[in-house]
Every structure is written in structure tokens, then in C-alpha cells.
Scaffold this motif. Structure first.
Motif, mmCIF file in Angstrom:
data_model
loop_
_atom_site.group_PDB
_atom_site.id
_atom_site.type_symbol
_atom_site.label_atom_id
_atom_site.label_comp_id
_atom_site.label_asym_id
_atom_site.label_seq_id
_atom_site.Cartn_x
_atom_site.Cartn_y
_atom_site.Cartn_z
ATOM 1 N N UNK A 90 32.843 62.003 76.236
ATOM 2 C CA UNK A 90 32.669 62.921 77.352
ATOM 3 C C UNK A 90 33.873 62.912 78.269
ATOM 4 N N UNK A 91 34.403 61.728 78.524
ATOM 5 C CA UNK A 91 35.625 61.568 79.321
ATOM 6 C C UNK A 91 36.795 62.297 78.658
ATOM 7 N N UNK A 92 36.973 62.045 77.352
ATOM 8 C CA UNK A 92 38.074 62.690 76.639
ATOM 9 C C UNK A 92 37.935 64.209 76.659
ATOM 10 N N UNK A 93 36.722 64.706 76.477
ATOM 11 C CA UNK A 93 36.509 66.158 76.400
ATOM 12 C C UNK A 93 36.965 66.851 77.676
ATOM 13 N N UNK A 94 36.609 66.299 78.828
ATOM 14 C CA UNK A 94 37.030 66.889 80.099
ATOM 15 C C UNK A 94 38.546 66.795 80.256
ATOM 16 N N UNK A 95 39.089 65.611 80.057
ATOM 17 C CA UNK A 95 40.499 65.384 80.378
ATOM 18 C C UNK A 95 41.465 66.049 79.412
ATOM 19 N N UNK A 96 41.153 66.020 78.119
ATOM 20 C CA UNK A 96 42.051 66.649 77.143
ATOM 21 C C UNK A 96 42.125 68.158 77.389
ATOM 22 N N UNK A 97 40.994 68.773 77.668
ATOM 23 C CA UNK A 97 40.993 70.213 77.918
ATOM 24 C C UNK A 97 41.609 70.557 79.272
ATOM 25 N N UNK A 98 41.366 69.718 80.285
ATOM 26 C CA UNK A 98 42.001 69.933 81.591
ATOM 27 C C UNK A 98 43.517 69.843 81.469
ATOM 28 N N UNK A 99 43.996 68.926 80.634
ATOM 29 C CA UNK A 99 45.440 68.774 80.438
ATOM 30 C C UNK A 99 46.070 70.054 79.913
ATOM 31 N N UNK A 110 44.108 43.175 74.786
ATOM 32 C CA UNK A 110 43.133 44.177 74.359
ATOM 33 C C UNK A 110 42.536 44.886 75.571
ATOM 34 N N UNK A 111 42.250 44.150 76.637
ATOM 35 C CA UNK A 111 41.712 44.777 77.852
ATOM 36 C C UNK A 111 42.723 45.746 78.448
ATOM 37 N N UNK A 112 43.989 45.356 78.476
ATOM 38 C CA UNK A 112 45.037 46.257 79.000
ATOM 39 C C UNK A 112 45.126 47.513 78.150
ATOM 40 N N UNK A 113 45.060 47.352 76.841
ATOM 41 C CA UNK A 113 45.141 48.504 75.938
ATOM 42 C C UNK A 113 43.952 49.432 76.124
ATOM 43 N N UNK A 114 42.766 48.878 76.284
ATOM 44 C CA UNK A 114 41.582 49.707 76.512
ATOM 45 C C UNK A 114 41.727 50.526 77.789
ATOM 46 N N UNK A 115 42.392 49.959 78.802
ATOM 47 C CA UNK A 115 42.547 50.653 80.085
ATOM 48 C C UNK A 115 43.547 51.801 80.020
ATOM 49 N N UNK A 127 42.509 55.199 81.220
ATOM 50 C CA UNK A 127 42.672 55.666 82.597
ATOM 51 C C UNK A 127 43.921 56.526 82.778
ATOM 52 N N UNK A 128 44.811 56.540 81.775
ATOM 53 C CA UNK A 128 46.064 57.297 81.880
ATOM 54 C C UNK A 128 45.990 58.680 81.239
ATOM 55 N N UNK A 129 44.820 59.054 80.732
ATOM 56 C CA UNK A 129 44.720 60.245 79.891
ATOM 57 C C UNK A 129 45.043 61.548 80.637
ATOM 58 N N UNK A 188 47.410 62.113 74.060
ATOM 59 C CA UNK A 188 46.931 62.669 75.326
ATOM 60 C C UNK A 188 47.215 61.650 76.419
ATOM 61 N N UNK A 189 47.673 62.127 77.564
ATOM 62 C CA UNK A 189 48.109 61.236 78.632
ATOM 63 C C UNK A 189 49.606 61.302 78.811
ATOM 64 N N UNK A 190 50.324 61.663 77.747
ATOM 65 C CA UNK A 190 51.749 61.955 77.839
ATOM 66 C C UNK A 190 51.906 63.432 78.196
#
Length: 329
Positions: free
Chosen positions: A61-70, A187-192, A195-197, A267-269
Motif C-alpha cells: 500500500x505504501x509503495x502504491x501511493x509513493x511510486x505513482x506519486x513519484x 539489515x535494519x538500515x536496509x529495511x529503512x 522511507x526514501x521512496x 524508486x526513491x531515486x
């Protein structure tokens, strides 16, 4: 065909020849490297984009909003309205739907977006949920940025780095295995990286200063993004490997799974084609917001020259046939 985006030659041969009637109000229509449409509404332009989330299961759900907003923001437009088609696998329970909707709701609230419609169903044959989103936004006509507007001599600016979304997906989907190899902290840093998407903030900053084109590279990573921008404008490019930011987390995960970070979903770049005289101003303005940005190359007049400079050697940068992310599924 391989998993991922349909090859551009197939799009040219089949898809772009079958688009219904011509409409003079469509200012920007479908094409290779063009991720949204722009429709004339007088003083303002409506920008519309649609993308599915297929390479991740968590946080879709997060990806769907952000990828399309981008995609909408790369046209200089403020994302405003969202429609979602949610396809659930057989035997899915209500909790899965609730999780997806809560993800979308939080993400939309953060960006000031209204979820205005869509469709939801349980679909035969799926083994994971899929969300297909459509984002609408608007921009003043004179501020519209054309994704095919790059010009020869333009500086290529990259924000954040390579493989942003891919790093987050890999860390989430293969978390248990990676914790044993790299430990909890990495791994925690990579998961975060999740937040940069969003690239909405930096895209609107760049658009305000003045750019020729912008593009958010998704499948095929920034390597495919360079090609898509160049193809859309009928140009070539030269990019420099040592100027491309690649985070430690991305580098280590890619080495472990033998992936090319330049061809990992990103996505995020944000890729920006900017007049050389404005490039440093744009980089500085984005960096002031705490977002990494760097000039990594330039667009060239010769459309057949598409090269990567590494260790002083210039070699052709091939368009990825498929995204590296599919190798771990």
C-alpha cells in the motif's frame, strides 16, 4: 518475454499503435520513457500516471501511493487524487486488506493525497496481493515538465543513489537469511530505505528552479532510467560510475546475491536533466533538504552513444533485459 517491463520495441510495435482516438487536449501521451499523461484543463494541466506493485508483498500500500506519486511529481505536478485496484489472492482474509488500506491511508495523508476510488476483489490464480494504482495531479500549464524534454549538453543529476527500492525489498523479503550473514544493524538500515521512496519533495524543488526533464527510475534501475530518458528525447548519454552514489547496504546485499545495483529497481531515486548552468543550484537546493544529490553524467547529441565510464574506460551501458530483483524470488 522476461518478467518485468515489456521491452520498448514491443511497446512501439503493438501498444502505442492501439491507443484509441486522438485527442487534441492530450499534451503528453504514451511513449517510451514517458511515465504519465498530461491533459489540458486551461490554466492548469492534469497529470495522470498508473503503476502496479508486483515485486513486493510487504508494504505494498505504501509503495502504491509513493511510486505513482513519484511519476506525477516528475512532471512538476502536485499529486492530489489516487485510485487503487486491489487484487487479493484466494483465501485472503480481511486482515490483509486492512493492512493494505492502512498503509495506503497513512502514505496518502503524509503527501496530502485523497484516495477517491478504485476496485477490490479476490482473484483466482494469484499467490500474492497486487495493487495497481492511478495517481492524478495538477500543475500550472507554464510549470509543466516534459519527461522527453532533455537536451544535448544537459547535466544528469541523480538523487539518493542506485537501487533504493530494491535494497528495502530485499532486506524485508529475505530478512531472516540476511540477519545471519550481516547482522541486525545493517539489515535494519536496509529495511529503512523504504522511507526514501518518495521523490515528490526533490522533484518539486527542481521543477521550481527549472529543469528540462525528470524521471523516477523503477524497474531496471537507474541503468534503465538513463536509457528511458535518452530514448524519450532522442539522445545519447555518458555517465560516470564513480560519481553514482551506491550505499553500503545496497552494495553488500547486491554482492551477496550477485546483483547489479545499477539495474536494481530504484524508486526513491530521481533522474533530472538540467541545463548545466542550473545543475549545481539544483543539487545544492536538494541537499539543503537533507537529500543526497550528485551530477553523474550528461546527455549527448549522438543517440547511439550510451556509455558508462568506469576505471577510466568507456563501455556501452546496455539496457537491462529485466530487473535484478526477480533473481531473488
Amino acid at each position: 518475454m522476461l518478467p518485468g517491463k515489456v521491452p520498448p520495441e514491443v511497446l512501439e510495435k503493438i501498444v502505442f499503435n492501439l491507443l484509441g482516438v486522438e485527442d487534441e487536449r492530450v499534451i503528453i501521451k504514451s511513449g517510451v520513457g514517458i511515465d504519465a499523461a498530461a491533459i489540458d484543463f486551461g490554466e492548469k494541466v492534469l497529470v495522470a500516471s498508473s503503476d502496479p506493485i508486483t515485486g513486493a508483498e510487504k508494504h505494498i500500500g505504501f509503495y502504491a501511493i509513493n511510486v505513482n506519486a513519484n511519476d506525477v511529481a516528475t512532471f512538476g505536478a502536485k499529486p492530489r487524487w489516487f485510485l487503487a485496484t486491489i487484487l487479493l489472492p484466494e483465501n485472503a482474509d480481511e486482515n490483509l486488506l486492512k493492512e493494505i488500506m492502512e498503509d495506503m491511508h497513512r502514505s496518502a495523508e503524509k503527501l496530502g493525497i485523497s484516495i477517491v476510488g478504485g476496485h477490490t476483489e479476490v482473484t483466482i490464480g494469484l499467490n500474492r496481493p497486487i495493487v495497481i494504482g492511478t495517481m492524478l495531479g495538477e500543475v500550472k500549464r507554464e510549470k509543466l515538465v516534459r519527461s522527453n524534454g532533455a537536451k544535448a549538453g544537459d547535466a544528469i543529476i541523480l538523487t539518493k543513489g542506485a537501487g533504493i527500492e530494491g535494497t528495502s525489498i530485499i532486506a524485508s523479503e529475505r530478512e531472516e537469511e540476511l540477519r545471519k550473514v550481516f547482522g541486525d544493524e545493517l539489515v535494519e538500515r536496509a529495511k529503512r530505505f523504504l522511507e526514501k521512496i518518495s521523490v515528490v519533495k526533490e522533484a518539486l524543488i527542481a521543477a521550481e528552479i527549472g529543469v528540462h526533464a525528470m524521471h523516477d527510475p523503477t524497474e531496471g534501475g537507474i541503468a534503465n532510467g538513463f536509457h528511458e530518458m535518452a530514448d524519450a528525447a532522442g539522445l545519447g548519454f555518458r555517465v560516470y560510475h564513480d560519481k553514482i552514489p551506491i550505499a553500503e547496504e545496497t552494495e553488500k546485499l547486491c554482492e551477496y546475491f550477485n546483483l547489479d545495483p545499477l539495474a536494481l529497481i530504484s524508486s526513491g531515486s530521481l533522474l533530472i536533466a538540467a541545463p548545466k548552468e542550473k545543475a549545481k543550484k539544483i543539487v545544492n537546493a536538494i541537499q539543503k533538504e537533507g537529500i543526497e544529490a550528485a551530477i553523474v553524467g550528461e546527455f549527448l547529441e549522438d543517440k547511439n552513444t550510451k556509455v558508462l565510464v568506469k576505471d577510466g574506460k568507456e563501455t556501452p551501458l546496455k539496457r537491462p533485459e529485466t530487473d535484478e530483483i526477480w533473481k531473488i524470488f
